[in-house]
Design a protein around this motif. Structure first.
Motif, short mmCIF file in Angstrom:
data_model
loop_
_atom_site.label_atom_id
_atom_site.label_comp_id
_atom_site.label_asym_id
_atom_site.label_seq_id
_atom_site.Cartn_x
_atom_site.Cartn_y
_atom_site.Cartn_z
N UNK A 1 27.83 11.81 -13.82
CA UNK A 1 28.92 12.71 -13.46
C UNK A 1 28.91 13.09 -11.99
N UNK A 2 29.13 14.37 -11.75
CA UNK A 2 29.25 14.90 -10.38
C UNK A 2 27.91 15.35 -9.79
N UNK A 3 26.80 15.07 -10.48
CA UNK A 3 25.48 15.49 -9.99
C UNK A 3 25.04 14.61 -8.82
N UNK A 4 24.35 15.22 -7.85
CA UNK A 4 23.83 14.48 -6.71
C UNK A 4 22.51 15.10 -6.25
N UNK A 5 21.67 14.26 -5.64
CA UNK A 5 20.36 14.69 -5.15
C UNK A 5 20.48 15.48 -3.85
N UNK B 1 22.24 19.03 -7.46
CA UNK B 1 23.35 19.97 -7.70
C UNK B 1 24.48 19.24 -8.40
N UNK B 2 25.30 20.03 -9.08
CA UNK B 2 26.55 19.51 -9.60
C UNK B 2 27.61 19.76 -8.52
N UNK B 3 28.36 18.76 -8.19
CA UNK B 3 29.36 18.87 -7.14
C UNK B 3 30.61 19.63 -7.53
N UNK C 1 19.69 21.80 -10.40
CA UNK C 1 18.50 21.34 -11.11
C UNK C 1 17.28 21.69 -10.28
N UNK C 2 16.35 22.44 -10.90
CA UNK C 2 15.10 22.80 -10.25
C UNK C 2 13.94 22.14 -11.00
N UNK D 1 22.74 16.88 -18.28
CA UNK D 1 23.72 16.55 -17.25
C UNK D 1 24.94 15.86 -17.85
N UNK D 2 24.72 14.95 -18.76
CA UNK D 2 25.82 14.24 -19.41
C UNK D 2 26.64 15.21 -20.26
#
Length: 131
Positions: free
Chosen positions: A38-42, A78-80, A86-87, A126-127
């Motif tokens: 999805x919209x999650x990124x490092x 983070x989700x964009x 996410x920690x 996340x999904x």
């Protein structure tokens, strides 16, 4: 099977998720080179933002009843499209997906938090996140 030029060809998906596995684990192992759903990124490339999000979590967890109160963490992703972060938990095995509120909280149910024990559970959360 597909037919092509007089012979059968195997059907192979163009994109196939292949999580990295470690011999000692049942599920995928965390690697920052893997794609996130999805919209999650490092966040690794932005250490300043990581420190800011870690400080914000400390600021928001005003109640010693909150599951993240006093936890040492590292911001990973983070989700964009929303305020979820996410920690990685540093004092125990696991992860926390936290919905930051951007204000000091005294209610122990805020910021909303889902603590999960494995990377495969993180990917599932996340999904299931929905965007």
């Amino acid at each position: 099977m597909l037919e092509g030029r007089g012979r059968e060809l195997p059907c192979v998906p163009l994109l196939q998720y292949k999580p990295h596995r470690h011999a000692c684990h049942d599920g995928p192992v965390f690697r920052e080179t893997d794609d996130l759903p999805g919209a999650w990124y490092y966040l690794k490339s932005d250490q300043g933002r990581c420190r800011m999000l870690e400080s914000e979590l400390v600021n928001e967890c005003g109640s010693d009843q909150h599951p993240m109160f006093g936890q040492r963490v590292e911001a990973v992703a983070c989700c964009g499209t929303c305020d979820e972060v996410l920690f990685k938990l540093l004092d125990q095995q696991g992860w926390a997906i936290v919905h930051l509120t951007w204000r000091r909280e005294t209610d122990p149910s805020w910021p909303a938090c889902e603590v999960v024990g494995s990377w495969s559970n993180v990917l599932e959360e996340m999904i299931d996140h929905g965007h």
